[in-house]
Design a protein around this motif. Structure first.
Motif, short mmCIF file in Angstrom:
data_model
loop_
_atom_site.label_atom_id
_atom_site.label_comp_id
_atom_site.label_asym_id
_atom_site.label_seq_id
_atom_site.Cartn_x
_atom_site.Cartn_y
_atom_site.Cartn_z
N THR A 66 -3.48 4.86 -8.83
CA THR A 66 -2.36 5.80 -8.83
C THR A 66 -1.10 5.00 -8.52
OG1 THR A 66 -3.81 7.55 -8.03
CG2 THR A 66 -1.44 7.91 -7.81
N PRO A 67 -0.19 4.88 -9.49
CA PRO A 67 1.04 4.11 -9.23
C PRO A 67 1.95 4.83 -8.24
CG PRO A 67 1.04 5.01 -11.47
CD PRO A 67 -0.26 5.39 -10.84
N SER A 68 2.82 4.05 -7.61
CA SER A 68 3.84 4.65 -6.73
C SER A 68 4.81 5.45 -7.58
CB SER A 68 4.61 3.56 -5.99
OG SER A 68 3.77 2.90 -5.08
N PRO A 69 5.40 6.49 -6.98
CA PRO A 69 6.37 7.30 -7.74
C PRO A 69 7.65 6.51 -8.02
CG PRO A 69 6.01 8.22 -5.53
CD PRO A 69 5.16 7.02 -5.67
N ALA A 92 -1.77 2.87 -5.15
CA ALA A 92 -3.04 2.88 -4.44
C ALA A 92 -4.18 2.93 -5.45
CB ALA A 92 -3.13 4.06 -3.50
N MET A 93 -5.34 2.49 -5.01
CA MET A 93 -6.56 2.62 -5.80
C MET A 93 -7.56 3.35 -4.93
SD MET A 93 -6.85 -1.10 -7.61
CE MET A 93 -7.66 -0.61 -9.12
N HIS A 94 -8.39 4.16 -5.56
CA HIS A 94 -9.42 4.86 -4.79
C HIS A 94 -10.68 5.01 -5.62
CE1 HIS A 94 -8.49 8.71 -6.88
NE2 HIS A 94 -7.26 8.24 -6.85
#
Length: 70
Positions: free
Chosen positions: A67-70, A56-58
């Motif tokens: 923020t990359p996926s886990p 996601a980006m925020h």
């Protein structure tokens, strides 16, 4: 969606297809996503753009974070 409605969303949470519809921009890269968030940040105080397996980006209007996926 009327801009007056978007303006009260804090945060506005959209996926890439929804962001593309709102901005008229195809979102196929992280750069495209960043441009869409910058465009939506002109209307909304904060934006979260979900990118599926890419995370996601925020933005809070001041900085943009991926923020990359886990």
């Amino acid at each position: 969606v009327p801009q007056s409605f978007l303006a009260v969303c804090d945060p506005l949470i959209v996926n890439s297809a929804e962001a593309a519809d709102l901005t008229g921009t195809d979102i196929t890269t992280h750069d495209d996503a960043a441009k869409a968030i910058q465009s939506l940040s002109q209307i909304c105080r904060s934006v979260v753009l979900t990118l599926g397996a890419s995370g996601a980006m925020h933005s809070d209007g001041h900085r943009l974070v991926h923020t990359p996926s886990p």
